[in-house]
Design an enzyme around this catalytic site. Sequence first.
Site, short mmCIF file in Angstrom:
data_model
loop_
_atom_site.label_atom_id
_atom_site.label_comp_id
_atom_site.label_asym_id
_atom_site.label_seq_id
_atom_site.Cartn_x
_atom_site.Cartn_y
_atom_site.Cartn_z
CE LYS A 1 46.77 62.88 -34.00
NZ LYS A 1 47.57 61.67 -33.83
NE ARG B 1 61.23 94.61 -25.12
CZ ARG B 1 61.81 94.66 -26.30
NH1 ARG B 1 61.35 95.49 -27.24
NH2 ARG B 1 62.87 93.92 -26.57
CG HIS C 1 43.79 66.53 -34.37
ND1 HIS C 1 44.02 65.68 -33.32
CD2 HIS C 1 42.56 66.20 -34.86
CE1 HIS C 1 42.97 64.88 -33.15
NE2 HIS C 1 42.08 65.17 -34.08
CG ASN C 2 47.23 65.06 -31.06
OD1 ASN C 2 46.35 64.84 -31.89
ND2 ASN C 2 48.08 64.14 -30.67
CB VAL D 1 46.53 49.48 -29.50
CG1 VAL D 1 45.18 50.14 -29.71
CG2 VAL D 1 46.53 48.72 -28.18
CB SER E 1 43.38 61.83 -35.63
OG SER E 1 42.63 62.20 -34.47
N GLY E 2 42.09 59.26 -34.22
CA GLY E 2 40.87 58.51 -33.98
C GLY E 2 41.03 57.40 -32.97
N GLY E 3 42.27 57.21 -32.48
CA GLY E 3 42.50 56.16 -31.50
C GLY E 3 42.31 54.78 -32.09
CD GLU F 1 42.96 64.45 -28.60
OE1 GLU F 1 43.40 63.69 -27.71
OE2 GLU F 1 43.12 64.25 -29.82
CE1 TYR F 2 47.46 66.50 -25.50
CE2 TYR F 2 48.22 67.70 -23.57
CZ TYR F 2 48.33 66.63 -24.44
OH TYR F 2 49.32 65.70 -24.23
#
Length: 497
Positions: free
Chosen positions: A200, A464, A203-204, A13, A135-137, A207-208
């Site tokens: 990237k 602590r 970026h992802n 693809v 990126s962009g599919g 995106e999530y």
Amino acid sequence: MAQSNIAMIGLGVMGKSLALNLVDHGFAVTGFDISDKHRQVALNDAKELMQQSDKGQLITVESLAELLESLSKPRVIALSVPAGKIVDNVVQDLLNAGLSSEDIVIDTGNSLWTDTEAREQRYQGQLRFFSTAVSGGEVGARFGPALMASGNRDAWNYIEPMWHAIAAKVDAQGLPVGPFEKGEPCAAYLGPAGAGHYVKMVHNGIEYADMQLICEAYHFMSDVLGMSAHEIAGTFSKWNQGVLNSYLMEISAEILQVLDPITGKPFVEVVLDKAGQKGTGLWTAVNSLQQGAPAPTIAQAVLARAQSGQKAVRVKASAVLKTQVIKDHYLDKQQTLDDLRDALYCAKLAVYAQGFDLMKSTSEKEAWQLDFAQIAKIWRAGCIIRAAFLQEITSAYQAQGDLDNLLFSSHFVQEVEKRSLGWRKTVANSALSGVPMPGISSALSYFDGLRCEVLPANLLQAQRDFFGSHTYSRVDEAEERKFHLTWSEEKRAQISL
């Protein structure tokens, strides 16, 4: 055999789409794939393009030796293969087939950035290993992606004309333009090996989180306000005309208008509520923990997908776990929607602030000197998180490249101040209604934690020191000086009881 400008290994693809994009812009491409079907589909799709005089050409070969013979020197080979061991296998096969030290191999997959760093070191002197995160599919790869390149600078100088040609473009106002219109390309050299894949990855992660925020708004509108999918689509379309304009908002509105061809119901209502993930969001969340750069909303987005996968448990819990809630008739619908819009904007901005802060932390550690204005620029078109307010983010970093945090930009300070009450009311309404909003609420907690001059970590550090003698710093001494208090032996002895 005619000399090609570039080869594409992997004609699935993404690889096929990038190859056709190159042909579209007048380049000669050699394609290779182990699948005869993939090679034939790519050739068939390129036939119509190649009949036009201003287009390039695509040829396919059946061996890597043929591929190398077909290329002008230095040979440029792009890999569109799954991340991981297969990348190294293909590179080794290319070396065995006669690759030289001047040749350029470009990894365009979703590789982990540390793997890219390791490969650049491993192949030094054998080839010029380069990376370009895409990126962009499928649509982006075919008609204009965002390209995040890194590695050997001389290699970038050689491939830059090709990447600038096929990248998405924006006009002077930062708005996307067509693939053959003049504009600023969304492709840039970001730094040494690994930098592009790292950017990237973040970026992802963004995106999530962005997807999760929109889904939470949809959930609230559906369950609390009783809005139909069609009505929510209309609201999203309206929001997409304003400050929330983005690719993800646009496609969400479109999805919500589609009817299932089998049942006639809104398509979204027949989709099983179990979300998949490929790992890049998880990488971002883990990296934020490793760097000590908080990105809680990105982490919550990853966790939300994980919880969606527990469908059987959630079905059981919905019948077993009870709670008291305030019903939706207490809410003014239009005011609640206005508040939700403001909450979505603020939370989205907080996510970008988390992502850029994470990149800043890693850039300093790796000595990359990332240009954040440039990164925001190449995200304005072609990529999944493209959004109108990336132009404002670009302007913020152009005005002050050393911003400690994106939220400190004067423009965003004003925007959040006037929208923050709606953000708070939305989080409160979701909690009172019993509808989960992990992304939007975690973003608000991040914002409040950031603006809190004194956090309760003073008590935490005292704890602590009490049980582990971990020491503490004092507010009235230099932070570098460490102290330890001699605690009550009676209390300390109770630890072992």
